[in-house]
Design a protein around this motif. Sequence first.
Motif, PDB file in Angstrom:
ATOM      1  N   VAL A  42     -25.652   1.242  14.547  1.00  0.00           N
ATOM      2  CA  VAL A  42     -24.990   1.528  13.069  1.00  0.00           C
ATOM      3  C   VAL A  42     -26.031   1.350  12.307  1.00  0.00           C
ATOM      4  N   GLY A  43     -25.888   2.058  11.050  1.00  0.00           N
ATOM      5  CA  GLY A  43     -26.785   1.985   9.855  1.00  0.00           C
ATOM      6  C   GLY A  43     -28.308   2.786   9.887  1.00  0.00           C
ATOM      7  N   ASP A  44     -29.128   2.283   9.202  1.00  0.00           N
ATOM      8  CA  ASP A  44     -30.270   2.799   8.956  1.00  0.00           C
ATOM      9  C   ASP A  44     -31.256   3.183  10.219  1.00  0.00           C
ATOM     10  N   GLN A  45     -31.680   3.981  10.833  1.00  0.00           N
ATOM     11  CA  GLN A  45     -32.375   4.315  12.003  1.00  0.00           C
ATOM     12  C   GLN A  45     -33.562   3.492  11.969  1.00  0.00           C
ATOM     13  N   ARG A  46     -33.992   3.173  10.954  1.00  0.00           N
ATOM     14  CA  ARG A  46     -35.513   2.156  10.974  1.00  0.00           C
ATOM     15  C   ARG A  46     -35.103   0.914  11.232  1.00  0.00           C
ATOM     16  N   ASP A  47     -34.089   0.362  11.130  1.00  0.00           N
ATOM     17  CA  ASP A  47     -33.627  -1.127  11.413  1.00  0.00           C
ATOM     18  C   ASP A  47     -33.287  -1.282  12.989  1.00  0.00           C
ATOM     19  N   TYR A  48     -33.091  -0.139  13.785  1.00  0.00           N
ATOM     20  CA  TYR A  48     -33.111  -0.519  15.295  1.00  0.00           C
ATOM     21  C   TYR A  48     -34.000   0.375  15.859  1.00  0.00           C
ATOM     22  N   ASN A  49     -34.153   0.033  17.294  1.00  0.00           N
ATOM     23  CA  ASN A  49     -35.073   0.896  18.144  1.00  0.00           C
ATOM     24  C   ASN A  49     -34.311   1.497  19.137  1.00  0.00           C
ATOM     25  N   VAL A  50     -34.439   3.232  18.764  1.00  0.00           N
ATOM     26  CA  VAL A  50     -33.586   4.049  19.411  1.00  0.00           C
ATOM     27  C   VAL A  50     -34.216   4.087  20.979  1.00  0.00           C
ATOM     28  N   ASP A  51     -35.475   3.871  21.218  1.00  0.00           N
ATOM     29  CA  ASP A  51     -35.904   4.129  22.305  1.00  0.00           C
ATOM     30  C   ASP A  51     -35.460   3.099  23.548  1.00  0.00           C
ATOM     31  N   ILE A  52     -35.441   1.617  22.880  1.00  0.00           N
ATOM     32  CA  ILE A  52     -34.903   0.816  23.567  1.00  0.00           C
ATOM     33  C   ILE A  52     -33.602   0.974  23.863  1.00  0.00           C
ATOM     34  N   LEU A  53     -32.630   1.079  22.911  1.00  0.00           N
ATOM     35  CA  LEU A  53     -31.054   1.285  23.039  1.00  0.00           C
ATOM     36  C   LEU A  53     -30.769   2.369  23.865  1.00  0.00           C
ATOM     37  N   THR A  80     -28.512   2.352  32.953  1.00  0.00           N
ATOM     38  CA  THR A  80     -27.185   1.789  33.613  1.00  0.00           C
ATOM     39  C   THR A  80     -26.078   3.013  33.777  1.00  0.00           C
ATOM     40  N   GLY A  81     -26.591   4.482  33.531  1.00  0.00           N
ATOM     41  CA  GLY A  81     -25.615   5.455  33.717  1.00  0.00           C
ATOM     42  C   GLY A  81     -24.806   5.562  32.548  1.00  0.00           C
ATOM     43  N   ALA A  82     -24.933   4.847  31.370  1.00  0.00           N
ATOM     44  CA  ALA A  82     -24.049   5.302  30.242  1.00  0.00           C
ATOM     45  C   ALA A  82     -24.984   6.173  29.300  1.00  0.00           C
ATOM     46  N   LYS A  83     -24.424   6.007  27.776  1.00  0.00           N
ATOM     47  CA  LYS A  83     -24.947   6.896  26.847  1.00  0.00           C
ATOM     48  C   LYS A  83     -25.264   6.316  25.674  1.00  0.00           C
ATOM     49  N   PHE A  84     -26.214   6.314  24.798  1.00  0.00           N
ATOM     50  CA  PHE A  84     -26.517   5.915  23.408  1.00  0.00           C
ATOM     51  C   PHE A  84     -25.789   6.681  22.376  1.00  0.00           C
ATOM     52  N   PHE A  85     -25.312   6.091  21.659  1.00  0.00           N
ATOM     53  CA  PHE A  85     -24.878   6.478  20.142  1.00  0.00           C
ATOM     54  C   PHE A  85     -25.445   5.937  18.927  1.00  0.00           C
ATOM     55  N   SER A  86     -25.483   6.672  17.930  1.00  0.00           N
ATOM     56  CA  SER A  86     -26.002   6.103  16.623  1.00  0.00           C
ATOM     57  C   SER A  86     -24.687   6.749  15.570  1.00  0.00           C
ATOM     58  N   ALA A  87     -24.742   5.718  14.544  1.00  0.00           N
ATOM     59  CA  ALA A  87     -23.443   6.247  13.431  1.00  0.00           C
ATOM     60  C   ALA A  87     -24.202   5.520  12.259  1.00  0.00           C
ATOM     61  N   ASN A  88     -23.768   6.263  11.177  1.00  0.00           N
ATOM     62  CA  ASN A  88     -24.141   5.831   9.917  1.00  0.00           C
ATOM     63  C   ASN A  88     -23.142   5.942   8.851  1.00  0.00           C
ATOM     64  N   GLN A  91     -18.263   5.111   8.679  1.00  0.00           N
ATOM     65  CA  GLN A  91     -17.224   4.689   9.441  1.00  0.00           C
ATOM     66  C   GLN A  91     -16.610   5.632  10.386  1.00  0.00           C
ATOM     67  N   LYS A  92     -16.518   6.831   9.717  1.00  0.00           N
ATOM     68  CA  LYS A  92     -16.019   8.133  10.471  1.00  0.00           C
ATOM     69  C   LYS A  92     -16.824   8.333  11.826  1.00  0.00           C
ATOM     70  N   SER A  93     -18.137   8.276  11.860  1.00  0.00           N
ATOM     71  CA  SER A  93     -19.047   8.494  12.965  1.00  0.00           C
ATOM     72  C   SER A  93     -18.705   7.379  14.238  1.00  0.00           C
ATOM     73  N   ILE A  94     -18.570   6.066  13.444  1.00  0.00           N
ATOM     74  CA  ILE A  94     -18.358   4.910  14.530  1.00  0.00           C
ATOM     75  C   ILE A  94     -16.968   5.144  15.144  1.00  0.00           C
ATOM     76  N   GLU A  95     -15.963   5.576  14.470  1.00  0.00           N
ATOM     77  CA  GLU A  95     -14.618   5.930  15.083  1.00  0.00           C
ATOM     78  C   GLU A  95     -14.809   6.802  16.073  1.00  0.00           C
ATOM     79  N   ASP A  96     -15.340   7.912  15.871  1.00  0.00           N
ATOM     80  CA  ASP A  96     -15.660   8.998  16.924  1.00  0.00           C
ATOM     81  C   ASP A  96     -16.470   8.616  18.120  1.00  0.00           C
ATOM     82  N   ILE A  97     -17.300   7.655  17.954  1.00  0.00           N
ATOM     83  CA  ILE A  97     -18.165   7.197  19.122  1.00  0.00           C
ATOM     84  C   ILE A  97     -17.035   6.302  19.949  1.00  0.00           C
ATOM     85  N   TYR A  98     -16.243   5.519  19.473  1.00  0.00           N
ATOM     86  CA  TYR A  98     -15.215   4.695  20.243  1.00  0.00           C
ATOM     87  C   TYR A  98     -14.254   5.513  20.881  1.00  0.00           C
ATOM     88  N   LYS A  99     -13.835   6.593  20.182  1.00  0.00           N
ATOM     89  CA  LYS A  99     -12.974   7.824  20.787  1.00  0.00           C
ATOM     90  C   LYS A  99     -13.798   8.393  21.923  1.00  0.00           C
TER      91      LYS A  99
END
Length: 297
Positions: free
Chosen positions: A214-225, A232-240, A242-250
């Motif tokens: 969540v937040g500014d892409q410069r603050d977290y490492n997209v490659d590592i996440l 582990t067979g899952a997915k990575f999501f990014s959000a900036n 409230q609505k995008s965070i809600e959509d991710i959990y959905k």
Amino acid sequence: MFSFEYPYVLLLLVLAVACVLFCKEKKRAIYFPNTELLGSLTRSRQWLLNTLRLAILSLLIIGLSSPIKTQQIILDNSKGHEISLILDASGSMAHLDKFRIVKAIMVDFISKRKTDKIALSVFADFAYTVVPLTYDKKSVIKMLSNIEIGVAGKRKTALYEALFLSSKLFNNSKSKERIAILLTDGKDNTNSVPLEMAIERAKENKIKVYTVAVGDQRDYNVDILSHIANSTGAKFFSANSQKSIEDIYKQINQLEKSEININKYEKKIYYFHYPLSLALIFLWIYFWRKNTWNLNK
């Protein structure tokens, strides 16, 4: 949970009280002079008999209302999902009220996972488990609601340590579906646990780790996440927002939809025999005292 199977029967208690107070027993009256002492003794005896009558009627009514204790029994725990929620509680999460927003969304997510076990971990300067895997969603939500930034420090982000610690929750798991949702707005900067060690522990325990930034892409490492999620067979999501965070959990909720409900049933323990037995004892005392006093007249 203690309750009554037929609670409306308890309304008869009002009728029982009224009957004892106003339904007087008809007796032959014999008058003697100077009977003040006799009257006092009679009133005392009558009070005791009325009390016994009220107790007997009350206990019979309570017995008829069928007091029960209900226990929820859950069978075949291996068929449900087990989900570990890993939440970044570092100081940066206070920016733009991200922490409060994320908590509200997580509460909604937890409430929708009806048949799953949920665990909650938080991390900042260090990681710790708030609630281990449990079916008690109310406890998880209550603990989550009470967590504030600073409970694990504010300055650092022990992301890999949190993943490693959360993976250990599944050591004795028998569930076929094991999931972790790791939410952060930063990069690991504690070096307490190597990244590959944390990923390996998750893979050993067959955990799919969904990473949410969540937040500014410069603050977290997209490659590592992305690497954590893909390994582990899952997915990575990014959000900036409230609505995008809600959509991710959905989306995660749909991806990990529980197709098999856990078998549940309610076990009822009946206690009606206790008040009924006590009523019989009082009934015996009532007739014994009444007959004794009648013989002594």
